[in-house]
Write a protein that holds these residues in place. Sequence first.
Motif, PDB file in Angstrom:
ATOM      1  N   SER A 179     -23.809  28.113  27.722  1.00 43.94           N
ATOM      2  CA  SER A 179     -25.162  28.473  27.290  1.00 43.94           C
ATOM      3  C   SER A 179     -26.201  27.468  27.770  1.00 43.94           C
ATOM      4  CB  SER A 179     -25.221  28.571  25.762  1.00 43.94           C
ATOM      5  OG  SER A 179     -25.056  27.289  25.166  1.00 43.94           O
ATOM      6  N   GLY A 180     -25.760  26.318  28.261  1.00 48.90           N
ATOM      7  CA  GLY A 180     -26.680  25.296  28.734  1.00 48.90           C
ATOM      8  C   GLY A 180     -27.200  24.376  27.657  1.00 48.90           C
ATOM      9  N   SER A 181     -26.628  24.440  26.456  1.00 51.07           N
ATOM     10  CA  SER A 181     -27.117  23.610  25.357  1.00 51.07           C
ATOM     11  C   SER A 181     -26.446  22.246  25.288  1.00 51.07           C
ATOM     12  CB  SER A 181     -26.936  24.341  24.017  1.00 51.07           C
ATOM     13  OG  SER A 181     -25.575  24.644  23.777  1.00 51.07           O
ATOM     14  N   THR A 182     -25.462  21.998  26.126  1.00 53.67           N
ATOM     15  CA  THR A 182     -24.887  20.661  26.260  1.00 53.67           C
ATOM     16  C   THR A 182     -24.454  20.476  27.703  1.00 53.67           C
ATOM     17  OG1 THR A 182     -23.408  19.049  25.194  1.00 53.67           O
ATOM     18  CG2 THR A 182     -22.438  21.154  25.803  1.00 53.67           C
ATOM     19  N   SER A 183     -24.346  19.223  28.111  1.00 53.60           N
ATOM     20  CA  SER A 183     -23.952  18.911  29.482  1.00 53.60           C
ATOM     21  C   SER A 183     -22.451  18.687  29.570  1.00 53.60           C
ATOM     22  CB  SER A 183     -24.685  17.665  29.974  1.00 53.60           C
ATOM     23  OG  SER A 183     -24.218  16.512  29.274  1.00 53.60           O
ATOM     24  N   LEU A 231     -12.476  21.710  19.187  1.00 55.20           N
ATOM     25  CA  LEU A 231     -13.711  21.093  19.670  1.00 55.20           C
ATOM     26  C   LEU A 231     -14.028  21.562  21.082  1.00 55.20           C
ATOM     27  CD1 LEU A 231     -16.037  19.054  19.419  1.00 55.20           C
ATOM     28  CD2 LEU A 231     -14.441  17.276  20.231  1.00 55.20           C
ATOM     29  N   MET A 232     -13.020  21.623  21.932  1.00 55.92           N
ATOM     30  CA  MET A 232     -13.226  22.057  23.305  1.00 55.92           C
ATOM     31  C   MET A 232     -13.765  23.481  23.348  1.00 55.92           C
ATOM     32  SD  MET A 232     -10.642  21.816  26.577  1.00 55.92           S
ATOM     33  CE  MET A 232      -9.494  23.083  26.023  1.00 55.92           C
ATOM     34  N   ASP A 260     -13.258  11.181  22.875  1.00 57.18           N
ATOM     35  CA  ASP A 260     -13.208  10.545  21.537  1.00 57.18           C
ATOM     36  C   ASP A 260     -12.219  11.286  20.643  1.00 57.18           C
ATOM     37  OD1 ASP A 260     -15.111   8.756  22.383  1.00 57.18           O
ATOM     38  OD2 ASP A 260     -16.802   9.795  21.425  1.00 57.18           O
ATOM     39  N   SER A 261     -12.259  12.604  20.667  1.00 59.03           N
ATOM     40  CA  SER A 261     -11.348  13.391  19.841  1.00 59.03           C
ATOM     41  C   SER A 261      -9.909  13.183  20.271  1.00 59.03           C
ATOM     42  CB  SER A 261     -11.716  14.875  19.930  1.00 59.03           C
ATOM     43  OG  SER A 261     -10.775  15.673  19.239  1.00 59.03           O
ATOM     44  N   ASP A 262      -9.662  13.209  21.562  1.00 54.36           N
ATOM     45  CA  ASP A 262      -8.307  13.060  22.090  1.00 54.36           C
ATOM     46  C   ASP A 262      -7.751  11.688  21.745  1.00 54.36           C
ATOM     47  OD1 ASP A 262      -6.024  13.875  23.444  1.00 54.36           O
ATOM     48  OD2 ASP A 262      -6.759  13.166  25.381  1.00 54.36           O
ATOM     49  N   ARG A 263      -8.597  10.675  21.789  1.00 52.96           N
ATOM     50  CA  ARG A 263      -8.155   9.307  21.489  1.00 52.96           C
ATOM     51  C   ARG A 263      -7.746   9.169  20.022  1.00 52.96           C
ATOM     52  NH1 ARG A 263     -11.867   7.136  24.020  1.00 52.96           N
ATOM     53  NH2 ARG A 263     -13.416   7.066  22.339  1.00 52.96           N
ATOM     54  N   ALA A 284     -20.047  16.680  26.825  1.00 50.58           N
ATOM     55  CA  ALA A 284     -18.862  17.351  26.303  1.00 50.58           C
ATOM     56  C   ALA A 284     -17.611  16.525  26.559  1.00 50.58           C
ATOM     57  CB  ALA A 284     -18.721  18.732  26.940  1.00 50.58           C
ATOM     58  N   LEU A 285     -17.486  15.968  27.743  1.00 54.25           N
ATOM     59  CA  LEU A 285     -16.307  15.177  28.076  1.00 54.25           C
ATOM     60  C   LEU A 285     -16.216  13.921  27.214  1.00 54.25           C
ATOM     61  CD1 LEU A 285     -16.231  15.483  31.984  1.00 54.25           C
ATOM     62  CD2 LEU A 285     -14.711  16.574  30.321  1.00 54.25           C
TER      63      LEU A 285
END
Length: 421
Positions: free
Chosen positions: A402-406, A392-393, A416-419, A410-411
């Motif tokens: 690319s500027g398509s997400t902040s 995911l990272m 959520d994934s790490d949890r 992302a964090l």
Amino acid sequence: MNRRALWAAVLVAAMTLPGCGSAGSGSSPDAADDKLVVWDWKSGEESAASYIKQAKADFAEKHPDVEVEFVAQPFDQYYTLLGTAIQSGKGPDVMLFNGGGEIRDRTDALLPLDDYVAKDRKRLAGWEAFTAQGKVYAAPVTLQGHPVYYNKALYDDAGLDPERPATTWQEFLDDCKAIAEKTKASCLSLGNKEGIGIQFFLSGMGPGVLTPQEYDDWIAGNRDWNSPHVRQIFELWKEAEDAGLNNDGANSTALFNDAFARFQSGKAAHIVGLMSDVGHWKDFSEFLDPDDIGVMRAPLVNSEADPALPYDGGIGYGVAEWTKKPKLAADLVRSLTSKDALKAFYADAGAVASDTTLDVSGGGQALTTIVSEIKTGKPALHVALSSKTLDLMGRLSQQILSGSTSVDDALQKLADSDRKG
């Protein structure tokens, strides 16, 4: 790699070059008692030939009547093929793994090796990367880490002191400006086509951002993705791109091996590389003068940080839970980590072997610097994450560039994934 190539790998890191072979020649629980089958991606590489030969010779001395077959799988398909074998409960007796999430996610398919490798614990380093719930599931073959390499010749061309690389982020930015003005090289060589570049950046540059307590908490699993310092690492990832420190097209540049090729051809002044197997000091010295290969610590971003060499166990061999020959398979793992085998791996492949008793003084200045920092080094930040979170990272890191997400979005997704683990 290593992977940590790649490692890591490493690279990983690690993070190593593809091997050859196919999944069709694996074994099963019904395999003959006089044969062991090994899956890996290293045994098909020319640089690993003497290592495999020495390991097989060591095993043959103890078990002359047992045949050992190595099946080198293509690395880009390795864990998919291994997943199929695990689901069917049929496959090789011994398997190679990258340290960290790749093995920790698959411990149900492996035998704990603690009783078998007790005599090797002091001689070998890197065990933590192959340990889960207090049990060891593979024996480390290499150590894999993520030093920041720099090209001393380009420093000279830019009017910089090649023996005094930047120690702070602002100094690093100033050096990058001088390099841009006086050479045709980019400051950083970055390959993030596979989403691996962010792993190297996190582990290579993160030690200059996190405080020692934050670093230890991260490795222990107490990760605060909302921490200002964690956010700062990902902001630096974006800042380096926006400031033009990276080569053009980082998201379309493969880390293995295009980004490494850019560095070793003098097209970039710095790279977060590997310390073992590939994309490392020995690879670079084939194209650069070994005396021009420098190693620096992560530039200090926060005054409370205490940068150290990020490294772990790189690659290691484990034993399949389904094998009918656990003791034989464990003996083969011990042969694969025997001193003579690891000595050959260091000599021919430039692997920083897990055997702490080996003499590596002939490896040159870059290796000497790396090895001198092993005692004070810390585990690499990305190795602490699960393979799902790393995947995911990788995707999110491409979107950040690319500027398509902040960074904040992302964090949140990474938290959520790490949890969920």
